[in-house]
Design a protein around this motif. Sequence first.
Motif, PDB file in Angstrom:
ATOM      1  N   VAL A 177       0.851  -1.189   0.000  1.00  0.00           N
ATOM      2  CA  VAL A 177       0.000   0.000   0.000  1.00  0.00           C
ATOM      3  C   VAL A 177       0.888   1.241   0.000  1.00  0.00           C
ATOM      4  O   VAL A 177       1.811   1.344   0.813  1.00  0.00           O
ATOM      5  N   GLY A 178       0.603   2.144  -0.912  1.00  0.00           N
ATOM      6  CA  GLY A 178       1.416   3.360  -1.007  1.00  0.00           C
ATOM      7  C   GLY A 178       0.567   4.609  -1.027  1.00  0.00           C
ATOM      8  O   GLY A 178      -0.637   4.566  -1.295  1.00  0.00           O
ATOM      9  N   SER A 179       1.236   5.715  -0.718  1.00  0.00           N
ATOM     10  CA  SER A 179       0.554   7.001  -0.764  1.00  0.00           C
ATOM     11  C   SER A 179       1.451   7.996  -1.493  1.00  0.00           C
ATOM     12  O   SER A 179       2.672   7.911  -1.410  1.00  0.00           O
ATOM     13  N   SER A 180       0.813   8.943  -2.178  1.00  0.00           N
ATOM     14  CA  SER A 180       1.571  10.002  -2.846  1.00  0.00           C
ATOM     15  C   SER A 180       1.802  11.112  -1.834  1.00  0.00           C
ATOM     16  O   SER A 180       0.848  11.755  -1.391  1.00  0.00           O
ATOM     17  N   ILE A 181       3.058  11.308  -1.475  1.00  0.00           N
ATOM     18  CA  ILE A 181       3.391  12.373  -0.507  1.00  0.00           C
ATOM     19  C   ILE A 181       4.597  13.137  -1.071  1.00  0.00           C
ATOM     20  O   ILE A 181       5.742  12.867  -0.710  1.00  0.00           O
ATOM     21  N   PRO A 182       4.346  14.119  -1.938  1.00  0.00           N
ATOM     22  CA  PRO A 182       5.479  14.823  -2.538  1.00  0.00           C
ATOM     23  C   PRO A 182       6.028  15.962  -1.691  1.00  0.00           C
ATOM     24  O   PRO A 182       7.189  16.333  -1.811  1.00  0.00           O
ATOM     25  N   CYS A 183       5.180  16.539  -0.815  1.00  0.00           N
ATOM     26  CA  CYS A 183       5.562  17.774  -0.134  1.00  0.00           C
ATOM     27  C   CYS A 183       4.786  17.867   1.182  1.00  0.00           C
ATOM     28  O   CYS A 183       3.622  17.444   1.234  1.00  0.00           O
ATOM     29  N   LEU A 184       5.430  18.415   2.232  1.00  0.00           N
ATOM     30  CA  LEU A 184       4.730  18.505   3.524  1.00  0.00           C
ATOM     31  C   LEU A 184       4.164  19.895   3.811  1.00  0.00           C
ATOM     32  O   LEU A 184       3.528  20.100   4.838  1.00  0.00           O
ATOM     33  N   ASP A 185       4.388  20.867   2.905  1.00  0.00           N
ATOM     34  CA  ASP A 185       3.902  22.226   3.139  1.00  0.00           C
ATOM     35  C   ASP A 185       2.384  22.276   2.870  1.00  0.00           C
ATOM     36  O   ASP A 185       1.945  22.199   1.709  1.00  0.00           O
ATOM     37  N   GLU A 186       1.612  22.383   3.955  1.00  0.00           N
ATOM     38  CA  GLU A 186       0.146  22.263   3.843  1.00  0.00           C
ATOM     39  C   GLU A 186      -0.449  23.292   2.866  1.00  0.00           C
ATOM     40  O   GLU A 186      -1.331  22.977   2.087  1.00  0.00           O
ATOM     41  N   GLY A 187       0.052  24.534   2.921  1.00  0.00           N
ATOM     42  CA  GLY A 187      -0.518  25.587   2.073  1.00  0.00           C
ATOM     43  C   GLY A 187      -0.282  25.322   0.598  1.00  0.00           C
ATOM     44  O   GLY A 187      -1.192  25.437  -0.227  1.00  0.00           O
ATOM     45  N   GLN A 188       0.942  24.941   0.269  1.00  0.00           N
ATOM     46  CA  GLN A 188       1.256  24.692  -1.143  1.00  0.00           C
ATOM     47  C   GLN A 188       0.499  23.464  -1.654  1.00  0.00           C
ATOM     48  O   GLN A 188       0.000  23.447  -2.774  1.00  0.00           O
ATOM     49  N   VAL A 189       0.408  22.437  -0.794  1.00  0.00           N
ATOM     50  CA  VAL A 189      -0.304  21.221  -1.214  1.00  0.00           C
ATOM     51  C   VAL A 189      -1.782  21.544  -1.445  1.00  0.00           C
ATOM     52  O   VAL A 189      -2.371  21.141  -2.457  1.00  0.00           O
TER      53      VAL A 189
END
Length: 349
Positions: A177-189
């Motif tokens: 099982v995988g998830s797409s997590i490219p960036c942790l900056d909540e606003g930009q995401v």
Amino acid sequence: MQATEAEQNNIRHNTDPAKVVLGESGLYHKSLCDYVINVATGCSHGCKFCYVPSTPNVTARQEMLAEQAAVDDGQQEWGSYLLYRDDLPERLGRKLDRKQKWKQTARGRGVVMLSSGTDCYQDRRTAQITRGCVVELIDHGFPVRILTRSPAVVRDLDVFEWAVEQSQNQVGKLIRVGSSIPCLDEGQVRAIEPGAPSPQARLRALRTLSEAGIPVYVSMSPTYPTQTRDDFDQLLGQFADLKAEVVFHEPINPRGGNFQMTIDAAREAGETTLAKELERISNDREYWVEYSLKQMEWAEELGEKHGVDVHVWPDKQVIKSVGEKKAQELLRQRDAVSPERIATPSLPS
Ligand code: SF4
């Protein structure tokens, strides 16, 4: 529009009349799978950079989208329609009973991925279809790869545990099982993945699954041009804590009709630095190549630092833009087999 069509949260819902069950996939090029099952057409997450609305599954089906959900432009309206394929598990079970041959490439390893063209856990109804499909696939002995941005995936922990048990006599496992997590900056995401759950929620879901003994991986794709080496260090440290089998990494590629939409969305959300950087990689090819190479090098270097396997997906145009020696290195990275230990599909006897 048909009578069953309904609108909730500004998203038009209906069913997709397509009869395709199991599609052969070219995603073995990314060492992901040989088959794909898309449990719906459309995706309520509406990521602005999403390549799916520019693929034939959307562009060649404008008439069906207009009929089922009053969609005029599948690309412009991406994120506002969702057409379910409710009877997929039943039809899949019948298809697998009859299946005599199974595609199994060196990099795809006979894996079935749910889903590449939508998020297979974005709501209750897609989750229900996904659960049914996973049960059929595991029951027939075929390896499964889940990819989702939705923390609701943890509700199927019982099915994943059962899938791990079913793999007991194999070297590898039938499920990951995988998830797409490219960036942790909540606003930009939030600006360019407007309907998707927060990156922290995605991380928590993977942690829950990993702690329960389910093999997990991360798709660190597409990383944003605003991200720094420190951001990569933090991300890869978190992925190492998850004990991810692999992290797939890909920088953002400024192509397709949706890229201007991505820039506009960042600007409208007040993420001006992100908007400027996206615009720059879109207008300046050398700058894009430089950014791509730099981020892939960080991913490799910091993956090594944290002891996590990184598999990069260099873009064809980037490979063409560098010297012979670097191109060979990128080709080697692109053509590698991911280090995951995947169970061999049970071929019909
Ligand atoms: S979650 Fe995936 S399929 Fe859905 S919009 Fe985002 S990138 Fe596209």
